[in-house]
Design an enzyme around this catalytic site. Structure first.
Site, mmCIF file in Angstrom:
data_model
loop_
_atom_site.group_PDB
_atom_site.id
_atom_site.type_symbol
_atom_site.label_atom_id
_atom_site.label_comp_id
_atom_site.label_asym_id
_atom_site.label_seq_id
_atom_site.Cartn_x
_atom_site.Cartn_y
_atom_site.Cartn_z
ATOM 1 N N LYS A 310 0.817 -1.213 0.000
ATOM 2 C CA LYS A 310 0.000 0.000 0.000
ATOM 3 C C LYS A 310 0.859 1.275 0.000
ATOM 4 O O LYS A 310 2.032 1.286 0.358
ATOM 5 C CB LYS A 310 -0.941 0.011 1.219
ATOM 6 N N ARG A 356 -4.812 -10.281 4.132
ATOM 7 C CA ARG A 356 -4.909 -10.268 2.663
ATOM 8 C C ARG A 356 -3.583 -9.736 2.123
ATOM 9 O O ARG A 356 -3.202 -8.598 2.422
ATOM 10 C CB ARG A 356 -6.068 -9.383 2.220
#
Length: 378
Positions: A310, A356
């Site tokens: 991210k 995840r």
């Protein structure tokens, strides 16, 4: 910044909202302790976060002191406190028989030409099969398949286009009868409805159930729902996102949504929550979420974190590496592996039941190493 002060009483009233964040550790870290969700982490102490007329305060108490202070004030406060502790310690049941007493790994496959991390993209059946074989060899618990990019600035595509991307891959999995739990990463009702014939058993909805028809599908078909928080939409979610205090604001969002889901006929055993790192959040919001992540366990449902590769890893890298500051360097997703593993491991240490990740081998390796040290503690 939250001020550190003494506990404000009453703990639960119209003016005083109280939240608790367990301070997690290993069993040997405490003389006496409670086991988090019948899992691998333990706690004795609680950070007690209080919103008193719009101002935030926190204090540190052991669990017995917290319960005693609550019961001493009123029966109402006592019951509220007992419910929070009960939610922390009770077993997380899953309608899919997923084992929430250990971390479950969700592997990502994106059937898109524009997902933010190229390593997760699959563009033909051959590469898809290779991914599936890799996941099976590594005992991945869930395969998360998506046909629409939700990176910042991306525009929503039609359900027709989305389903046309994923249809043959879901069909292929279904025909091969692979023993895999399939999660569909979609916010489109029509896509979800059409995909259920392919043994999809989990809906990963980044919109937080913006379409109530999805809620009805989940209840009717007795499947799992990953309820994610996102401020606004991918098109504009990073345009100055704003929170009073992100962990509490997002906690309140989940509490309200869970109550709505339960009223619709969905059971707790069908719900997983995801705070949505990077979805409508600045670096400071993401950092606060990580710091107070254990607080979300008091909602009594399994917690999922998707943080690998991210943007916040780039934000931190640009902030910390001096050479990056001087040369105005960027850290694209391909250069965020180290940060991904560190943050996934933080999720594990915070008792998160589902991780995840794009980095299956590396994430599992880091968890196995941490587990080995924990098991052999003297």
């Amino acid at each position: 910044m939250i001020k550190i002060e003494k506990l404000r009483l009453p703990l639960f009233s119209s003016e005083n909202q109280t939240y608790i964040c367990p301070v997690l550790g290993n069993r040997d870290d405490f003389d006496t302790s409670f086991r988090l969700a019948k899992g691998w982490k333990y706690f004795k102490y609680l950070k007690v976060i209080q919103n008193v007329s719009g101002k935030y305060f926190k204090s540190l108490l052991n669990t017995e002191e917290f319960l005693k202070a609550s019961n001493k004030f009123s029966n109402h406060c006592g019951k509220e406190a007992e419910n929070l502790i009960e939610n922390l310690v009770k077993k997380r049941n899953s309608i899919l028989n997923l084992d929430c007493s250990r971390p479950n790994i969700m592997g990502v496959i994106n059937i898109t030409p524009d997902s933010f991390f190229k390593g997760s993209r699959v563009l033909n059946l051959k590469s898809f099969e290779q991914k599936i074989d890799e996941f099976k060899n590594l005992n991945v618990d869930i395969v998360d398949i998506g046909g629409e990019s939700s990176k910042p600035g991306s525009k929503q595509i039609s359900s027709k286009e989305e389903f046309s991307r994923i249809n043959k891959y879901l069909k292929h999995l279904s025909l091969k009868s692979e023993n895999l739990r399939i999660s569909l990463d979609s916010r489109n009702f029509d896509t979800i409805k059409k995909s259920l014939k392919y043994n999809v058993t989990i809906i990963n909805d980044i919109s937080g159930i913006s379409d109530e028809r999805v809620m009805n599908l989940v209840a009717k078909n007795k499947i799992c729902l990953i309820l994610m928080h996102m401020q606004n939409r991918p098109e504009n979610m990073q345009q100055n996102p704003c929170y009073d205090f992100a962990p509490v604001d997002i906690y309140n969002f989940f509490r309200n949504k869970i109550n709505l889901l339960l009223k619709s006929g969905i059971k707790l055993s069908q719900i997983i929550i995801d705070p949505g790192f990077g979805f409508g959040k600045k670096l400071e919001h993401n950092v606060h979420l990580l710091k107070y992540l254990p607080m979300f366990h008091t909602l009594g449902v399994p917690l999922l974190v998707g943080i690998s590769r991210k943007k916040m890893i780039e934000n931190i890298s640009q902030k910390k590496f001096l050479y990056a500051k001087k040369n105005n360097l960027i850290f694209p997703p391909e250069k965020r592996l180290g940060g991904s593993i560190a943050l996934d491991l933080m999720a594990y240490q915070n008792g998160v039941q589902f991780i995840r990740t794009h980095n299956i081998l590396e994430t599992l390796q880091s968890i196995y190493c941490a587990e080995e040290v924990d098991i052999n503690l003297c």
